[in-house]
Design an enzyme around this catalytic site. Structure first.
Site, short mmCIF file in Angstrom:
data_model
loop_
_atom_site.label_atom_id
_atom_site.label_comp_id
_atom_site.label_asym_id
_atom_site.label_seq_id
_atom_site.Cartn_x
_atom_site.Cartn_y
_atom_site.Cartn_z
N CYS A 108 35.59 41.18 34.08
CA CYS A 108 36.59 42.06 34.68
C CYS A 108 36.15 42.52 36.07
O CYS A 108 35.20 43.29 36.21
CB CYS A 108 36.80 43.26 33.75
SG CYS A 108 37.75 44.61 34.45
N CYS A 111 36.36 46.30 36.74
CA CYS A 111 35.27 46.99 36.02
C CYS A 111 34.02 47.04 36.89
O CYS A 111 33.33 48.06 36.95
CB CYS A 111 34.97 46.28 34.70
SG CYS A 111 36.33 46.26 33.54
#
Length: 183
Positions: A108, A111
């Site tokens: 991600c 993230c």
């Protein structure tokens, strides 16, 4: 943003037009063709050339084939401890302090953008708040239990109960506002 860039592939210098290489070209070979590229110095990044064997007629020798840019600043980033399905109850639910948990996954991109922010907040609120990261790929039961459908998701727990959730890579001020509500 130390955790954002791990490794990128750098194509061969000959793949770029000479106009784009002109300001950074290192030298020219005798044929007038540019042979290498210098990257300007940048803290936290390092260029690592990659050599691969190439067969030329009957001889075999290593030739430079692009390279990698590696982020060395990752070592300076604050590492927030991990929480898993197995440690969830003892670290989060039974905590005497409020807890901020970042639900994330290694693949991600957003993230990775929020990791340094969570690290900074963990230092600023040390002793007042606990901070953990839960990898949703490695601990899917807890992520499923709390209905995590999008990452990054940051949740705040107090007294073993979910109190707040923030979804997405948000600015530090947004997370600070959420934290301050539970101090």
């Amino acid at each position: 943003m130390a955790g954002v860039l791990e490794t990128i592939a750098v194509p061969r210098a000959s793949a770029f037009s000479s106009a784009r290489l002109a300001p950074i070209a290192n030298s020219s070979s005798s044929s007038g063709r540019r042979s290498s590229v210098n990257f300007s110095q940048f803290r936290g990044l390092k260029f690592q050339p990659v050599r691969s064997p190439v067969s030329l007629s009957s001889q075999s020798k290593s030739v430079r084939r692009g390279g990698r840019v590696v982020c060395e600043a990752q070592e300076t980033a604050v590492q927030v401890p991990a929480v898993t399905d197995k440690t969830w109850k003892s670290l989060v639910i039974e905590s005497d302090l409020p807890v901020l948990v970042e639900f994330w996954a290694p693949w991600c991109g957003p993230c990775r953008m929020i990791h340094p922010v969570i690290g900074e907040l963990s230092q600023e609120y040390a002793g007042k708040f606990k901070f953990f990261q839960l990898n949703t790929d490695e601990s899917p039961s807890t992520a499923s239990e709390y209905g995590i459908r999008s990452i990054p998701t940051v949740m705040i727990f107090k007294g073993g109960e979910k109190k707040d959730a923030v979804i997405g890579a948000v600015p530090k001020t947004t997370l600070t506002t959420s934290i301050e509500k539970f101090l």
